[in-house]
Design a protein around this motif. Structure first.
Motif, PDB file in Angstrom:
ATOM      1  N   VAL A  81       0.774  -1.202  -0.025  1.00 18.75           N
ATOM      2  CA  VAL A  81      -0.015  -0.113  -0.111  1.00 18.75           C
ATOM      3  C   VAL A  81       1.057   1.323   0.056  1.00 18.75           C
ATOM      4  CG1 VAL A  81      -1.717   1.217   1.298  1.00 18.75           C
ATOM      5  CG2 VAL A  81      -1.865  -1.067   1.172  1.00 18.75           C
ATOM      6  N   MET A  82       0.786   2.206  -0.998  1.00 20.15           N
ATOM      7  CA  MET A  82       1.431   3.244  -0.988  1.00 20.15           C
ATOM      8  C   MET A  82       0.516   4.567  -0.856  1.00 20.15           C
ATOM      9  SD  MET A  82       2.976   5.237  -4.391  1.00 20.15           S
ATOM     10  CE  MET A  82       4.103   3.771  -4.923  1.00 20.15           C
ATOM     11  N   VAL A  83       1.028   5.246   0.085  1.00 26.61           N
ATOM     12  CA  VAL A  83       0.459   6.666   0.547  1.00 26.61           C
ATOM     13  C   VAL A  83       1.184   7.762   0.048  1.00 26.61           C
ATOM     14  CG1 VAL A  83      -0.630   8.047   2.439  1.00 26.61           C
ATOM     15  CG2 VAL A  83      -0.383   5.590   2.499  1.00 26.61           C
ATOM     16  N   LEU A  84       0.675   8.542  -0.738  1.00 25.46           N
ATOM     17  CA  LEU A  84       1.187   9.629  -1.463  1.00 25.46           C
ATOM     18  C   LEU A  84       0.606  10.856  -0.911  1.00 25.46           C
ATOM     19  CD1 LEU A  84       1.172   9.185  -5.343  1.00 25.46           C
ATOM     20  CD2 LEU A  84       3.149   8.886  -3.435  1.00 25.46           C
ATOM     21  N   ARG A  85       1.258  11.913  -0.318  1.00 22.99           N
ATOM     22  CA  ARG A  85       0.712  13.102   0.160  1.00 22.99           C
ATOM     23  C   ARG A  85       1.479  14.247  -0.754  1.00 22.99           C
ATOM     24  NH1 ARG A  85       1.090  10.247   4.827  1.00 22.99           N
ATOM     25  NH2 ARG A  85      -0.610  10.188   5.772  1.00 22.99           N
ATOM     26  N   THR A  86       0.676  15.002  -1.282  1.00 24.49           N
ATOM     27  CA  THR A  86       0.885  15.980  -2.647  1.00 24.49           C
ATOM     28  C   THR A  86       0.473  17.224  -2.461  1.00 24.49           C
ATOM     29  OG1 THR A  86      -0.965  15.645  -4.106  1.00 24.49           O
ATOM     30  CG2 THR A  86       0.622  13.878  -4.200  1.00 24.49           C
ATOM     31  N   THR A  87       1.034  18.176  -3.312  1.00 25.40           N
ATOM     32  CA  THR A  87       0.348  19.441  -3.536  1.00 25.40           C
ATOM     33  C   THR A  87      -0.935  19.309  -4.149  1.00 25.40           C
ATOM     34  OG1 THR A  87       1.602  19.481  -5.591  1.00 25.40           O
ATOM     35  CG2 THR A  87       2.781  20.537  -3.768  1.00 25.40           C
ATOM     36  N   ASP A  88      -1.680  20.436  -3.895  1.00 24.76           N
ATOM     37  CA  ASP A  88      -3.065  20.557  -4.683  1.00 24.76           C
ATOM     38  C   ASP A  88      -3.026  20.218  -5.988  1.00 24.76           C
ATOM     39  OD1 ASP A  88      -4.311  20.493  -1.879  1.00 24.76           O
ATOM     40  OD2 ASP A  88      -4.167  22.982  -1.934  1.00 24.76           O
ATOM     41  N   ASN A  89      -1.912  20.831  -6.436  1.00 25.33           N
ATOM     42  CA  ASN A  89      -1.940  20.948  -8.375  1.00 25.33           C
ATOM     43  C   ASN A  89      -1.320  19.460  -8.769  1.00 25.33           C
ATOM     44  OD1 ASN A  89       0.685  21.335  -7.354  1.00 25.33           O
ATOM     45  ND2 ASN A  89       0.924  23.315  -8.696  1.00 25.33           N
ATOM     46  N   PHE A  90      -1.224  18.460  -7.788  1.00 26.00           N
ATOM     47  CA  PHE A  90      -0.490  17.247  -8.369  1.00 26.00           C
ATOM     48  C   PHE A  90      -1.709  16.588  -9.138  1.00 26.00           C
ATOM     49  CE2 PHE A  90       0.060  12.904  -7.598  1.00 26.00           C
ATOM     50  CZ  PHE A  90       1.487  12.469  -8.303  1.00 26.00           C
ATOM     51  N   SER A  91      -0.991  15.734 -10.101  1.00 27.56           N
ATOM     52  CA  SER A  91      -1.981  14.845 -10.962  1.00 27.56           C
ATOM     53  C   SER A  91      -1.306  13.601 -11.314  1.00 27.56           C
ATOM     54  CB  SER A  91      -2.194  15.621 -12.369  1.00 27.56           C
ATOM     55  OG  SER A  91      -2.612  14.808 -13.241  1.00 27.56           O
ATOM     56  N   LEU A  92      -1.841  12.494 -11.011  1.00 27.71           N
ATOM     57  CA  LEU A  92      -1.486  11.174 -11.110  1.00 27.71           C
ATOM     58  C   LEU A  92      -1.005  11.014 -12.603  1.00 27.71           C
ATOM     59  CD1 LEU A  92      -3.498   8.841  -8.654  1.00 27.71           C
ATOM     60  CD2 LEU A  92      -1.017   9.342  -8.569  1.00 27.71           C
ATOM     61  N   GLU A  93      -2.100  11.473 -13.552  1.00 27.04           N
ATOM     62  CA  GLU A  93      -1.887  11.283 -15.016  1.00 27.04           C
ATOM     63  C   GLU A  93      -0.703  11.969 -15.355  1.00 27.04           C
ATOM     64  OE1 GLU A  93      -4.726  12.276 -13.449  1.00 27.04           O
ATOM     65  OE2 GLU A  93      -5.537  10.528 -13.513  1.00 27.04           O
ATOM     66  N   GLU A  94      -0.254  13.293 -15.096  1.00 22.22           N
ATOM     67  CA  GLU A  94       0.743  14.041 -15.389  1.00 22.22           C
ATOM     68  C   GLU A  94       1.966  13.401 -14.939  1.00 22.22           C
ATOM     69  OE1 GLU A  94       0.891  18.205 -14.409  1.00 22.22           O
ATOM     70  OE2 GLU A  94      -1.421  18.402 -15.110  1.00 22.22           O
ATOM     71  N   LYS A  95       2.013  12.723 -13.683  1.00 26.41           N
ATOM     72  CA  LYS A  95       3.244  11.862 -13.192  1.00 26.41           C
ATOM     73  C   LYS A  95       3.442  11.050 -14.064  1.00 26.41           C
ATOM     74  CE  LYS A  95       5.327   9.826  -9.035  1.00 26.41           C
ATOM     75  NZ  LYS A  95       6.224   8.978 -10.214  1.00 26.41           N
ATOM     76  N   ALA A  96       2.398  10.139 -14.268  1.00 28.07           N
ATOM     77  CA  ALA A  96       2.439   9.106 -15.209  1.00 28.07           C
ATOM     78  C   ALA A  96       3.358   9.322 -16.616  1.00 28.07           C
ATOM     79  CB  ALA A  96       1.284   8.135 -15.373  1.00 28.07           C
ATOM     80  N   ALA A  97       2.602  10.475 -17.129  1.00 29.79           N
ATOM     81  CA  ALA A  97       3.180  11.002 -18.410  1.00 29.79           C
ATOM     82  C   ALA A  97       4.690  11.307 -18.487  1.00 29.79           C
ATOM     83  CB  ALA A  97       2.246  11.850 -18.893  1.00 29.79           C
ATOM     84  N   ILE A  98       5.008  11.749 -17.270  1.00 34.34           N
ATOM     85  CA  ILE A  98       6.453  12.449 -17.119  1.00 34.34           C
ATOM     86  C   ILE A  98       7.477  11.354 -17.022  1.00 34.34           C
ATOM     87  CG2 ILE A  98       7.936  13.532 -15.565  1.00 34.34           C
ATOM     88  CD1 ILE A  98       5.713  15.721 -15.391  1.00 34.34           C
ATOM     89  N   ASP A  99       6.999  10.237 -16.200  1.00 30.73           N
ATOM     90  CA  ASP A  99       7.730   9.009 -15.971  1.00 30.73           C
ATOM     91  C   ASP A  99       7.823   8.086 -17.209  1.00 30.73           C
ATOM     92  OD1 ASP A  99       7.872   9.743 -13.353  1.00 30.73           O
ATOM     93  OD2 ASP A  99       6.677   8.305 -12.511  1.00 30.73           O
ATOM     94  N   ARG A 100       7.019   8.258 -18.061  1.00 29.32           N
ATOM     95  CA  ARG A 100       7.013   7.323 -19.415  1.00 29.32           C
ATOM     96  C   ARG A 100       8.038   8.012 -20.230  1.00 29.32           C
ATOM     97  NH1 ARG A 100       1.487   6.974 -18.979  1.00 29.32           N
ATOM     98  NH2 ARG A 100       0.948   8.693 -20.098  1.00 29.32           N
ATOM     99  N   VAL A 101       8.423   9.198 -19.998  1.00 37.24           N
ATOM    100  CA  VAL A 101       9.616   9.475 -21.156  1.00 37.24           C
ATOM    101  C   VAL A 101      10.888   9.726 -20.337  1.00 37.24           C
ATOM    102  CG1 VAL A 101       8.085  10.540 -22.489  1.00 37.24           C
ATOM    103  CG2 VAL A 101       8.827  11.913 -20.677  1.00 37.24           C
TER     104      VAL A 101
END
Length: 111
Positions: A55-75
């Motif tokens: 189980v992973m718990v992420l605490r993020t800024t309000d403007n964080f996006s899982l989709e944006e992170k995934a896109a950045i990680d893919r490249v």
């Protein structure tokens, strides 16, 4: 601040589980992975283990996006190498879509 909780399973092999835990020790984890996490609006990341369930718990800024992170990680070649290495230890949950690893959990209670 936003909080996300995600789940994934490890392969049911004590030696592989021990190795997975070893890779996540502060002195061992690749510094590029930590820099990537911190550089994308993740304030803290914790991974918990029970048996084979992660189980992973992420605490993020309000403007964080899982989709944006995934896109950045893919490249990001280093993140792709890390993900490929981690896949040696991980296995998808039964409800995962093809190619899906960590699955976002639904919050059902809060006080």
């Amino acid at each position: 601040m936003k909080t996300y909780c995600l789940a994934l399973d490890l392969k049911d092999d004590p030696a592989l589980i021990a190795e997975y835990i070893w890779y996540h020790q502060p002195a061992v984890i690749w510094p590029e992975v930590v820099d990537n996490i911190k550089g994308q609006g993740i304030l803290s990341e914790e991974i918990f283990l029970l048996g084979t369930r992660l189980v992973m718990v992420l605490r993020t800024t309000d403007n964080f996006s899982l989709e944006e992170k995934a896109a950045i990680d893919r490249v990001n070649a280093k993140m792709q190498a890390w993900e490929e290495l981690m896949w040696k230890y991980q296995q998808p949950l039964s409800q995962a879509k093809p190619g899906e690893k960590w699955i976002l959990m639904e919050k059902i209670f809060e006080v």
